[in-house]
Design a protein around this motif. Structure first.
Motif, mmCIF file in Angstrom:
data_model
loop_
_atom_site.group_PDB
_atom_site.id
_atom_site.type_symbol
_atom_site.label_atom_id
_atom_site.label_comp_id
_atom_site.label_asym_id
_atom_site.label_seq_id
_atom_site.Cartn_x
_atom_site.Cartn_y
_atom_site.Cartn_z
ATOM 1 N N VAL A 6 0.841 -1.202 0.000
ATOM 2 C CA VAL A 6 0.000 0.000 0.000
ATOM 3 C C VAL A 6 0.874 1.249 0.000
ATOM 4 C CG1 VAL A 6 -1.613 1.360 1.390
ATOM 5 C CG2 VAL A 6 -1.977 -1.098 1.111
ATOM 6 N N GLU A 7 1.919 1.246 0.837
ATOM 7 C CA GLU A 7 2.773 2.432 0.961
ATOM 8 C C GLU A 7 3.548 2.743 -0.310
ATOM 9 O OE1 GLU A 7 4.045 3.348 5.442
ATOM 10 O OE2 GLU A 7 4.937 1.508 4.669
ATOM 11 N N THR A 8 3.718 1.753 -1.182
ATOM 12 C CA THR A 8 4.342 2.033 -2.472
ATOM 13 C C THR A 8 3.556 3.106 -3.212
ATOM 14 O OG1 THR A 8 5.178 -0.233 -2.625
ATOM 15 C CG2 THR A 8 5.069 1.022 -4.671
ATOM 16 N N PHE A 9 2.238 3.050 -3.096
ATOM 17 C CA PHE A 9 1.379 4.023 -3.772
ATOM 18 C C PHE A 9 1.216 5.302 -2.943
ATOM 19 C CE2 PHE A 9 0.240 -0.174 -5.269
ATOM 20 C CZ PHE A 9 0.180 -0.005 -6.646
ATOM 21 N N THR A 10 0.954 5.141 -1.635
ATOM 22 C CA THR A 10 0.700 6.329 -0.810
ATOM 23 C C THR A 10 1.944 7.200 -0.672
ATOM 24 O OG1 THR A 10 1.165 5.093 1.240
ATOM 25 C CG2 THR A 10 -1.120 5.187 0.505
ATOM 26 N N THR A 11 3.126 6.575 -0.537
ATOM 27 C CA THR A 11 4.343 7.382 -0.424
ATOM 28 C C THR A 11 4.691 8.047 -1.752
ATOM 29 O OG1 THR A 11 5.731 5.432 -0.849
ATOM 30 C CG2 THR A 11 5.328 6.028 1.458
ATOM 31 N N GLY A 12 4.320 7.406 -2.861
ATOM 32 C CA GLY A 12 4.529 8.033 -4.163
ATOM 33 C C GLY A 12 3.718 9.307 -4.294
ATOM 34 N N VAL A 13 2.431 9.235 -3.950
ATOM 35 C CA VAL A 13 1.559 10.418 -4.003
ATOM 36 C C VAL A 13 2.013 11.452 -2.980
ATOM 37 C CG1 VAL A 13 -0.807 11.259 -3.713
ATOM 38 C CG2 VAL A 13 -0.393 9.068 -4.830
ATOM 39 N N SER A 14 2.381 10.984 -1.782
ATOM 40 C CA SER A 14 2.830 11.893 -0.731
ATOM 41 C C SER A 14 4.123 12.592 -1.139
ATOM 42 C CB SER A 14 3.039 11.117 0.576
ATOM 43 O OG SER A 14 3.468 11.973 1.610
ATOM 44 N N GLY A 15 5.053 11.846 -1.727
ATOM 45 C CA GLY A 15 6.317 12.433 -2.157
ATOM 46 C C GLY A 15 6.124 13.522 -3.198
ATOM 47 N N VAL A 16 5.284 13.243 -4.196
ATOM 48 C CA VAL A 16 4.995 14.247 -5.226
ATOM 49 C C VAL A 16 4.367 15.491 -4.590
ATOM 50 C CG1 VAL A 16 3.575 14.762 -7.251
ATOM 51 C CG2 VAL A 16 4.792 12.584 -7.099
ATOM 52 N N SER A 17 3.463 15.267 -3.644
ATOM 53 C CA SER A 17 2.790 16.388 -2.967
ATOM 54 C C SER A 17 3.781 17.228 -2.172
ATOM 55 C CB SER A 17 1.682 15.862 -2.047
ATOM 56 O OG SER A 17 0.727 15.107 -2.774
ATOM 57 N N HIS A 18 4.715 16.569 -1.476
ATOM 58 C CA HIS A 18 5.731 17.303 -0.716
ATOM 59 C C HIS A 18 6.658 18.073 -1.653
ATOM 60 C CE1 HIS A 18 5.089 16.352 3.482
ATOM 61 N NE2 HIS A 18 4.895 15.079 3.183
ATOM 62 N N ILE A 19 6.993 17.497 -2.805
ATOM 63 C CA ILE A 19 7.829 18.189 -3.783
ATOM 64 C C ILE A 19 7.113 19.441 -4.292
ATOM 65 C CG2 ILE A 19 8.830 18.043 -6.106
ATOM 66 C CD1 ILE A 19 9.338 15.035 -5.483
ATOM 67 N N ILE A 20 5.824 19.308 -4.597
ATOM 68 C CA ILE A 20 5.036 20.450 -5.078
ATOM 69 C C ILE A 20 4.990 21.557 -4.029
ATOM 70 C CG2 ILE A 20 2.690 21.205 -5.700
ATOM 71 C CD1 ILE A 20 2.325 18.457 -7.031
ATOM 72 N N ASN A 21 4.895 21.158 -2.761
ATOM 73 C CA ASN A 21 4.844 22.137 -1.667
ATOM 74 C C ASN A 21 6.228 22.595 -1.204
ATOM 75 O OD1 ASN A 21 1.906 22.532 -0.596
ATOM 76 N ND2 ASN A 21 2.041 20.343 -1.031
ATOM 77 N N ARG A 22 7.281 22.163 -1.911
ATOM 78 C CA ARG A 22 8.665 22.545 -1.617
ATOM 79 C C ARG A 22 9.081 22.168 -0.192
ATOM 80 N NH1 ARG A 22 9.121 28.493 -4.635
ATOM 81 N NH2 ARG A 22 8.493 27.740 -6.705
ATOM 82 N N ASN A 23 8.741 20.959 0.188
ATOM 83 C CA ASN A 23 9.079 20.461 1.521
ATOM 84 C C ASN A 23 10.281 19.518 1.504
ATOM 85 O OD1 ASN A 23 6.803 21.795 2.471
ATOM 86 N ND2 ASN A 23 5.508 19.965 2.472
ATOM 87 N N VAL A 24 10.997 19.415 0.370
ATOM 88 C CA VAL A 24 12.028 18.390 0.228
ATOM 89 C C VAL A 24 13.421 19.002 0.151
ATOM 90 C CG1 VAL A 24 12.893 16.504 -1.226
ATOM 91 C CG2 VAL A 24 10.426 16.824 -0.941
ATOM 92 N N ASP A 25 14.349 18.448 0.953
ATOM 93 C CA ASP A 25 15.773 18.771 0.893
ATOM 94 C C ASP A 25 16.432 17.654 0.078
ATOM 95 O OD1 ASP A 25 18.555 18.822 1.364
ATOM 96 O OD2 ASP A 25 18.311 19.686 3.353
ATOM 97 N N TRP A 26 16.833 17.948 -1.151
ATOM 98 C CA TRP A 26 17.286 16.907 -2.074
ATOM 99 C C TRP A 26 18.587 16.246 -1.629
ATOM 100 C CZ3 TRP A 26 13.886 15.063 -5.319
ATOM 101 C CH2 TRP A 26 12.801 15.873 -5.694
ATOM 102 N N LYS A 27 19.487 16.997 -1.035
ATOM 103 C CA LYS A 27 20.734 16.402 -0.559
ATOM 104 C C LYS A 27 20.471 15.418 0.575
ATOM 105 C CE LYS A 27 24.317 19.045 -0.410
ATOM 106 N NZ LYS A 27 25.337 20.077 -0.015
ATOM 107 N N LEU A 28 19.604 15.806 1.484
ATOM 108 C CA LEU A 28 19.231 14.921 2.588
ATOM 109 C C LEU A 28 18.503 13.688 2.056
ATOM 110 C CD1 LEU A 28 18.999 14.387 5.646
ATOM 111 C CD2 LEU A 28 16.898 15.746 5.635
ATOM 112 N N LEU A 29 17.681 13.865 1.033
ATOM 113 C CA LEU A 29 16.943 12.749 0.428
ATOM 114 C C LEU A 29 17.906 11.669 -0.066
ATOM 115 C CD1 LEU A 29 14.279 11.524 -0.708
ATOM 116 C CD2 LEU A 29 14.728 12.819 -2.795
ATOM 117 N N ALA A 30 18.963 12.076 -0.768
ATOM 118 C CA ALA A 30 19.928 11.110 -1.295
ATOM 119 C C ALA A 30 20.656 10.386 -0.168
ATOM 120 C CB ALA A 30 20.931 11.826 -2.197
ATOM 121 N N ARG A 31 20.953 11.116 0.902
ATOM 122 C CA ARG A 31 21.674 10.506 2.027
ATOM 123 C C ARG A 31 20.815 9.506 2.794
ATOM 124 N NH1 ARG A 31 24.321 15.010 5.702
ATOM 125 N NH2 ARG A 31 25.298 13.145 6.592
ATOM 126 N N LEU A 32 19.491 9.659 2.715
ATOM 127 C CA LEU A 32 18.582 8.747 3.416
ATOM 128 C C LEU A 32 18.147 7.564 2.558
ATOM 129 C CD1 LEU A 32 16.159 11.225 5.245
ATOM 130 C CD2 LEU A 32 17.814 9.695 6.329
#
Length: 254
Positions: free
Chosen positions: A58-84
């Motif tokens: 289920v989370e494969t889909f929900t995290t995909g939608v959530s991730g896109v939503s966070h990107i649209i809202n500019r809530n993502v630190d891309w350098k931290l994302l790669a490190r995690l």
């Protein structure tokens, strides 16, 4: 796999409601979907490995939608994302394999006790001090541990990673958005591992309901993370982390 034609609205509606509430909390605070959903499935008799497999599917889909939503809202630190994301995927695959081979529940109460302490500290810091943001120093080990515990324990990525990053002083909004977005890569890898070992038997009416409710709620959670001020966001994360961890300890010891 189950027969879709036999599903009624009354059968699936409770799971849709749980999925919606769990994802709304998860999207806004960076944790709780896996813990809430897995607890629900195990409580109705689903084996732990199958419950974790279903929730991660289920989370494969929900995290995909959530991730896109966070990107649209500019809530993502891309350098931290790669490190995690990279250590998280490695830990997730290892944890999924371990859960299909042995019972990893013996260490769970100790992990939950640690997370409860982190939650209490976040509440204290949020109430006592004004937010002082600084880059987190310990990142990759958190990704590895969070991925492993998420797969092996049926939930833990958000509590372990979000909780510890915030305890180090990371900015709540971008930490929550980044951890949620990184979780997409984690859940894909965990789901593939579970499907390879367990097949599709874990995908039931419960997981379908969680999927529907979670996908609907995902954009709302990302929006909430953007507009809520840092101080109440930090306190809310601490409360959710403390309550879910203490409940997990109770269930593990009962």
């Amino acid at each position: 796999m189950f027969d879709f034609s036999s599903i009624t609205l009354l059968d699936i509606l409770p799971f849709i409601a749980v999925g919606f509430a769990a994802q709304l909390i998860d999207g806004a605070l960076g944790m709780a979907f896996g813990v809430i959903s897995t607890t629900l499935l195990v409580s109705i008799g689903v084996p732990p490995a199958a419950a974790s497999a279903g929730v991660h599917t289920v989370e494969t889909f929900t995290t995909g939608v959530s991730g896109v939503s966070h990107i649209i809202n500019r809530n993502v630190d891309w350098k931290l994302l790669a490190r995690l994301a990279i250590p998280g995927v490695i830990g997730g695959v290892l944890g999924a394999y371990v859960l299909t081979q042995i019972d990893a529940g013996t260490v769970k109460p100790f992990i939950l006790a640690y997370l409860s302490a982190i939650g209490i500290y976040l509440i204290y810091r949020g109430l006592r001090f004004p937010p002082e943001h600084k880059p987190a120093r310990v990142v990759e080990p958190l990704g590895l541990a969070g991925g492993f515990l998420d797969a092996a324990g049926g939930g833990g990525w958000g509590p372990v990673v979000t909780g510890n990053l915030l305890a180090q002083g990371a900015e709540p909004r971008r930490t929550i958005g980044t951890v949620n977005t990184a979780e997409f890569f984690l859940t894909v890898s965990i789901s593939i591992t579970f499907i390879a070992t367990l097949g599709w038997a874990a995908f039931t009416i419960a997981t379908l309901g969680l999927l529907i409710g979670g996908v609907v709620a995902a954009p709302l959670g990302a929006w909430a993370a953007k507009i809520v001020p840092p101080k109440p966001l930090l306190v809310a994360v601490g409360i959710v982390l403390t309550v879910t961890s203490l409940y997990g300890i109770y269930k593990a010891l009962a």
